[in-house]
Structures are given as C-alpha cells and as structure tokens.
Design a protein around this motif. Sequence first.
Motif, PDB file in Angstrom:
ATOM      1  N   ALA A  35      38.288  23.248 -36.864  1.00  0.00           N
ATOM      2  CA  ALA A  35      39.703  22.886 -37.649  1.00  0.00           C
ATOM      3  C   ALA A  35      39.415  23.152 -38.843  1.00  0.00           C
ATOM      4  O   ALA A  35      38.462  23.467 -39.714  1.00  0.00           O
ATOM      5  N   LEU A  66      41.956  26.106 -34.049  1.00  0.00           N
ATOM      6  CA  LEU A  66      43.128  25.484 -33.820  1.00  0.00           C
ATOM      7  C   LEU A  66      44.387  25.958 -33.744  1.00  0.00           C
ATOM      8  O   LEU A  66      45.242  26.146 -33.100  1.00  0.00           O
ATOM      9  N   GLN A 128      35.309  19.672 -29.529  1.00  0.00           N
ATOM     10  CA  GLN A 128      36.469  19.993 -30.296  1.00  0.00           C
ATOM     11  C   GLN A 128      36.687  19.180 -31.514  1.00  0.00           C
ATOM     12  O   GLN A 128      36.649  18.024 -31.497  1.00  0.00           O
ATOM     13  N   LEU A 130      38.382  17.720 -35.002  1.00  0.00           N
ATOM     14  CA  LEU A 130      39.928  17.598 -35.262  1.00  0.00           C
ATOM     15  C   LEU A 130      40.110  16.919 -36.597  1.00  0.00           C
ATOM     16  O   LEU A 130      39.235  15.900 -36.791  1.00  0.00           O
ATOM     17  N   ILE A 138      47.815  16.484 -34.649  1.00  0.00           N
ATOM     18  CA  ILE A 138      46.610  17.098 -34.414  1.00  0.00           C
ATOM     19  C   ILE A 138      46.824  18.668 -34.215  1.00  0.00           C
ATOM     20  O   ILE A 138      47.537  19.026 -33.461  1.00  0.00           O
ATOM     21  N   GLY A 139      45.970  19.384 -34.677  1.00  0.00           N
ATOM     22  CA  GLY A 139      46.178  20.933 -34.834  1.00  0.00           C
ATOM     23  C   GLY A 139      47.415  20.852 -35.719  1.00  0.00           C
ATOM     24  O   GLY A 139      47.741  20.177 -36.390  1.00  0.00           O
ATOM     25  N   THR A 180      49.749  27.048 -32.798  1.00  0.00           N
ATOM     26  CA  THR A 180      48.864  26.159 -32.638  1.00  0.00           C
ATOM     27  C   THR A 180      48.438  25.915 -31.092  1.00  0.00           C
ATOM     28  O   THR A 180      49.114  26.190 -30.472  1.00  0.00           O
ATOM     29  N   ILE A 186      43.961  20.910 -26.084  1.00  0.00           N
ATOM     30  CA  ILE A 186      42.914  20.145 -26.968  1.00  0.00           C
ATOM     31  C   ILE A 186      42.392  19.180 -25.914  1.00  0.00           C
ATOM     32  O   ILE A 186      41.206  19.194 -25.926  1.00  0.00           O
ATOM     33  N   ILE A 192      35.813  15.591 -27.757  1.00  0.00           N
ATOM     34  CA  ILE A 192      36.489  15.586 -28.986  1.00  0.00           C
ATOM     35  C   ILE A 192      36.170  14.720 -30.132  1.00  0.00           C
ATOM     36  O   ILE A 192      35.822  13.531 -30.015  1.00  0.00           O
ATOM     37  N   LEU A 194      37.229  13.530 -33.828  1.00  0.00           N
ATOM     38  CA  LEU A 194      38.383  13.528 -34.888  1.00  0.00           C
ATOM     39  C   LEU A 194      37.471  12.834 -36.211  1.00  0.00           C
ATOM     40  O   LEU A 194      37.087  11.628 -35.968  1.00  0.00           O
ATOM     41  N   ALA A 219      48.363  12.181 -32.055  1.00  0.00           N
ATOM     42  CA  ALA A 219      47.072  11.709 -31.699  1.00  0.00           C
ATOM     43  C   ALA A 219      46.792  10.676 -31.082  1.00  0.00           C
ATOM     44  O   ALA A 219      45.713  10.432 -30.525  1.00  0.00           O
TER      45      ALA A 219
END
Length: 242
Positions: A35, A66, A128, A130, A138-139, A180, A186, A192, A194, A219
């Motif tokens: 990201a 992303l 990933q 984020l 997100i992205g 994106t 995603i 993930i 975040l 999200a």
Amino acid sequence: MNIVILKNYDEVSSKASEIVINQLISKPNSVLGLATGSTPIGLYKRLIQANKENKISFKDVKSFNLDEYIGLDIKHPQSYHQFMMDNLFSKVDINLANTHLPQNDVENMNEHAEAYNKLLAKTKIDLQILGIGSNGHIGFNEPGTPFGNETFIVELEEKTRKDNMRFFNSLDEVPKYAITMGIKNIMRSKHILLLASGIEKSDAVYQMIHGEVTENLPASILQLHPHATVILDEKAASKLPL
Ligand code: PGA
C-alpha cells in the motif's frame, strides 16, 4: 478480526513490521500486497532497517501494489510507482522485475486494469498491507463499490481527493481517476494487515469493526475475512467501545 490497539503511530509501525518480518522469515518467497499513503511509511522504514541488518531479504519476494493514479507520469513525485521506489524498492534488495504496479496511461486504462487483474489471478498474496481512507475506502475502493469488483478504473471521491491534496500543490492537480485492485482481489489474500493512525480515521475504524458489512463502508468487508489483523493507535481506536 484480530484487533490490536497501541499507543501511537511508532508502535503501530513496529508491530506491523514484526508481522511482515516474521512472514518473510518463515516464507522468503512471500507474495506481498503493498500500500502507499502516509500510513505504511513507518513500516517500510523498519523493513529497510531489517534488510540492512540482514534479518530479512526481499531477494525472492514478489509484490503487487493496490493502486495507482491514472494519468500521472510514473516518474511524477506523487505517482505510486515513484512512492514505492522512494520509500522501499530503491532501499532494499528486491528485484524490481518482481514488483508490480498497475500501468496507468489514460489511453489504455481499461486494458491496464484487465492486464493487472490477470496477473493477480495467477498469484496468491500471502500478506496484504492496507490503510483505510477517512471514508472507509481500502485501496481506492470508494464507498458504494460493489464487493464483487475486480481490478477496475475508479473515479475518486471529492473527499479522497481532498484528503490527498496535501501531497499536491492544489486540488486541481490531484488526479480524478485511479486504477485499483477490487475488493474481490483484496479478499483473496491469505492474511490482511490493516493499519490506521490518527483521529481522522476513527469514524471509519468504528464502522469497519462495529458497523454492518456494507458496500457503503468498503473496509467493513474485512469482518468476513478469515485472517484479518487490524493495528490501530489510540486515536484511530478512540471511537471503539471500551
Ligand atoms: P493514508 O491513506 O495512509 O495517507 O492516510 C490511507 C488510505 O487512503 O487508504
């Protein structure tokens, strides 16, 4: 969702770096989803340091970013290609041929989205990273984006463009379109991570964790992911119930 609340941005960055470092130690040929934005910069600094100290290597890492603005030259200081070079790629032992960002010229943007999606379909992202927008994106999946979307061209919300204006000289300079990964791309990631820091993220963070799962707060889909870790500082977590 595994939620970790820490004092401040530095602690968020350190905890996130521990997770990424452990990922690379246990699987040196990991596929990372990366990201841009302010949030991951502290994490990237720590990864650069760990690479310098030979704790981790990016030699066999593949990366997929992303998103990218449409129409900015990839050498433009605010393009995400340039961001990644400045904040990570030029400072670690990653093979640039293994790094991927969507191509972004205006003429062929739909073809670029399709090509990037094909690349993503052939791989599985292990981890990933984020951030989250103050509007819950997100992205660049803005509120209202269908959860079923794969890589696509998005018209950016005024709020997102205003949030990102700090990187440009004026709102007019902030691109209106971006390419994106979609929510579906995603959500295919194995893990993930975040990160959110600051009071301006607190409403979106509350909705992501305690609101309904709705396309109006992209999200919130992470509530349905089997392995999502959310690392917050106290300000970003300030609207959460005690
Ligand atoms: P930021 O952006 O890290 O610059 O706050 C996050 C995002 O918009 O996803």
